[in-house]
Structures are given as structure tokens and as C-alpha cells.
Design a protein around this motif. Structure first.
Motif, short mmCIF file in Angstrom:
data_model
loop_
_atom_site.label_atom_id
_atom_site.label_comp_id
_atom_site.label_asym_id
_atom_site.label_seq_id
_atom_site.Cartn_x
_atom_site.Cartn_y
_atom_site.Cartn_z
N GLN A 37 0.84 -1.20 0.00
CA GLN A 37 0.00 0.00 0.00
C GLN A 37 0.87 1.25 0.00
O GLN A 37 0.54 2.24 -0.64
CB GLN A 37 -0.94 0.01 1.20
CG GLN A 37 -2.08 -0.98 1.06
CD GLN A 37 -2.95 -1.04 2.30
OE1 GLN A 37 -2.51 -0.72 3.41
NE2 GLN A 37 -4.19 -1.48 2.12
N ASP A 38 1.98 1.19 0.73
CA ASP A 38 2.92 2.32 0.75
C ASP A 38 3.48 2.55 -0.66
O ASP A 38 3.55 3.69 -1.12
CB ASP A 38 4.05 2.05 1.75
CG ASP A 38 5.06 3.17 1.82
OD1 ASP A 38 4.65 4.35 1.74
OD2 ASP A 38 6.27 2.88 1.97
N LEU A 39 3.88 1.48 -1.34
CA LEU A 39 4.39 1.59 -2.71
C LEU A 39 3.33 2.18 -3.63
O LEU A 39 3.61 3.08 -4.42
CB LEU A 39 4.84 0.22 -3.23
CG LEU A 39 5.28 0.16 -4.69
CD1 LEU A 39 6.49 1.05 -4.94
CD2 LEU A 39 5.58 -1.28 -5.09
N ARG A 40 2.11 1.70 -3.52
CA ARG A 40 1.02 2.21 -4.36
C ARG A 40 0.77 3.70 -4.11
O ARG A 40 0.59 4.46 -5.06
CB ARG A 40 -0.27 1.43 -4.10
CG ARG A 40 -0.23 0.02 -4.63
CD ARG A 40 -1.54 -0.72 -4.29
NE ARG A 40 -1.42 -2.15 -4.45
CZ ARG A 40 -1.56 -2.80 -5.58
NH1 ARG A 40 -1.83 -2.14 -6.68
NH2 ARG A 40 -1.44 -4.11 -5.64
N SER A 41 0.78 4.12 -2.85
CA SER A 41 0.52 5.54 -2.55
C SER A 41 1.67 6.42 -3.04
O SER A 41 1.44 7.51 -3.55
CB SER A 41 0.28 5.75 -1.05
OG SER A 41 1.44 5.52 -0.31
N ARG A 42 2.90 5.94 -2.93
CA ARG A 42 4.04 6.71 -3.47
C ARG A 42 3.92 6.89 -4.97
O ARG A 42 4.20 7.96 -5.50
CB ARG A 42 5.36 6.00 -3.15
CG ARG A 42 5.75 6.03 -1.71
CD ARG A 42 7.09 5.35 -1.55
NE ARG A 42 7.43 5.14 -0.17
CZ ARG A 42 8.65 4.83 0.24
NH1 ARG A 42 9.63 4.70 -0.63
NH2 ARG A 42 8.89 4.64 1.52
N PHE A 96 11.85 2.98 -3.10
CA PHE A 96 11.20 1.91 -2.34
C PHE A 96 12.15 0.73 -2.16
O PHE A 96 12.20 0.13 -1.09
CB PHE A 96 9.92 1.47 -3.04
CG PHE A 96 9.05 0.59 -2.19
CD1 PHE A 96 8.27 1.12 -1.18
CD2 PHE A 96 9.02 -0.77 -2.41
CE1 PHE A 96 7.48 0.31 -0.38
CE2 PHE A 96 8.23 -1.60 -1.62
CZ PHE A 96 7.46 -1.06 -0.61
N ALA A 97 12.92 0.41 -3.19
CA ALA A 97 13.86 -0.72 -3.11
C ALA A 97 14.96 -0.47 -2.09
O ALA A 97 15.45 -1.39 -1.44
CB ALA A 97 14.45 -1.01 -4.48
N LYS A 98 15.37 0.80 -1.94
CA LYS A 98 16.41 1.14 -0.96
C LYS A 98 15.92 0.89 0.47
O LYS A 98 16.69 0.50 1.33
CB LYS A 98 16.83 2.60 -1.11
CG LYS A 98 17.65 2.86 -2.35
CD LYS A 98 17.97 4.32 -2.50
CE LYS A 98 18.67 4.58 -3.83
NZ LYS A 98 18.80 6.00 -4.12
#
Length: 172
Positions: A37-42, A96-98
């Protein structure tokens, strides 16, 4: 999923592959729902999106598309991060990968150009569309203000010279 649903998914994925400036493919095994969800919102914040789809359907959707060369990346549990801006999705995926070691970027595509892991990283370091527009506007605006200053400067110099002459004439 019945055949009609699969056809709809293939059509949606085809639109994504055609209209996106960049598509990043990554493995997401082990990510929690909150992390996804964090990835989607970013991605949403920068005008992008995240899509999980069956690899077989994504490969069918890729047939005949400019980014068809990225079909080899679609193995295992993959997630697509994409945006119309050719840089936004890559930046989101890299950031996000970091922070999440379970999110492993495999590569992607930028138009017809296939990107490997290093290619996605290089794209993420490029300035975004908004940053480029701002720098262009700055470059265009600077000469105009310099010209206005140069044109205005002689007039103010002439005015000060005339006032000095008037003062001397009045004093004499």
C-alpha cells in the motif's frame, strides 16, 4: 478467472504498456500488505501506479507492443510500477527498493528501450518532467530579465545625468 476477465486484464495491461513512459518490473516476495500500500501511494503521488498481474497474461499483452523485449523479466512473483512521466515510476521503485530489501528490481522498459537493473537506476537519477520544465523556464526567463535590466539601465543613467545638470544649472 474466466476467459472474459482474462481478456479484460490483457486489454488493460496492453493499454499500460502502450501509454506508459516507463514500466519497472520487480519481485515483491515477502512484502506485507502495508508495504505494498505504501508503494502504491508513493506511485500515485507522482502520477504513476502499481499493478500485480499474472505473468502469462502480461506476456500476452506485451505481444506487438514497443516494450515487448521486457517479457523475459516476467518470471516469479512480479509487480509492475509504471507512469506516463518517463522518470517518475523509476524514482519511486528505486526509493522503495532502498528501504525494502524484499523489493527486488529486475528491469523494465522505457518506450522501445529495454532496461536492466542498472538502466532503471540510471533513469531514476534523471530529472523529472516538472524539474526539466522549471529549469527551461528559468533559462528562458533569465535572459529576458537581463535584457529588461539593460534597457532600463541607460534610461536611469540618463535621468540621473539630467538631474545633475539641472542641479548645476540652478546652482549657477
Amino acid at each position: 478467472m474466466d476467459r472474459a476477465q482474462k481478456e479484460k486484464v490483457v486489454e488493460e495491461l496492453g493499454q499500460i504498456f502502450e501509454s506508459s513512459g516507463v514500466v519497472v518490473v520487480a519481485h515483491y516476495t515477502g512484502l506485507t500488505v502495508a508495504e505494498m500500500q505504501d508503494l502504491r501511494s508513493r506511485a500515485r503521488e507522482v502520477g504513476g501506479a502499481v499493478r500485480v498481474a499474472k505473468n502469462k497474461l502480461a506476456k500476452i499483452a506485451l505481444e506487438g507492443k514497443p516494450c515487448e523485449s521486457m517479457a523475459d523479466l516476467l518470471t516469479g512473483m512480479t509487480v509492475l510500477t509504471y507512469s506516463e512521466d518517463p522518470v517518475a515510476a523509476a524514482k519511486v521503485a528505486e526509493d522503495f527498493a532502498k528501504e525494502n530489501k524484499k523489493f527486488e528490481i529486475l528491469g523494465g522498459a522505457m518506450g522501445e528501450t529495454a532496461l536492466d537493473r542498472a538502466g532503471v537506476e540510471a533513469v531514476s537519477k534523471m530529472p523529472s518532467r516538472e524539474e526539466l520544465i522549471a529549469s527551461i523556464v528559468g533559462c528562458i526567463g533569465a535572459p529576458a530579465s537581463n535584457i529588461a535590466g539593460a534597457i532600463g539601465a541607460p534610461a536611469s543613467n540618463i535621468a540621473s545625468i539630467l538631474s545633475t545638470i539641472e542641479e548645476k544649472a540652478e546652482a549657477a
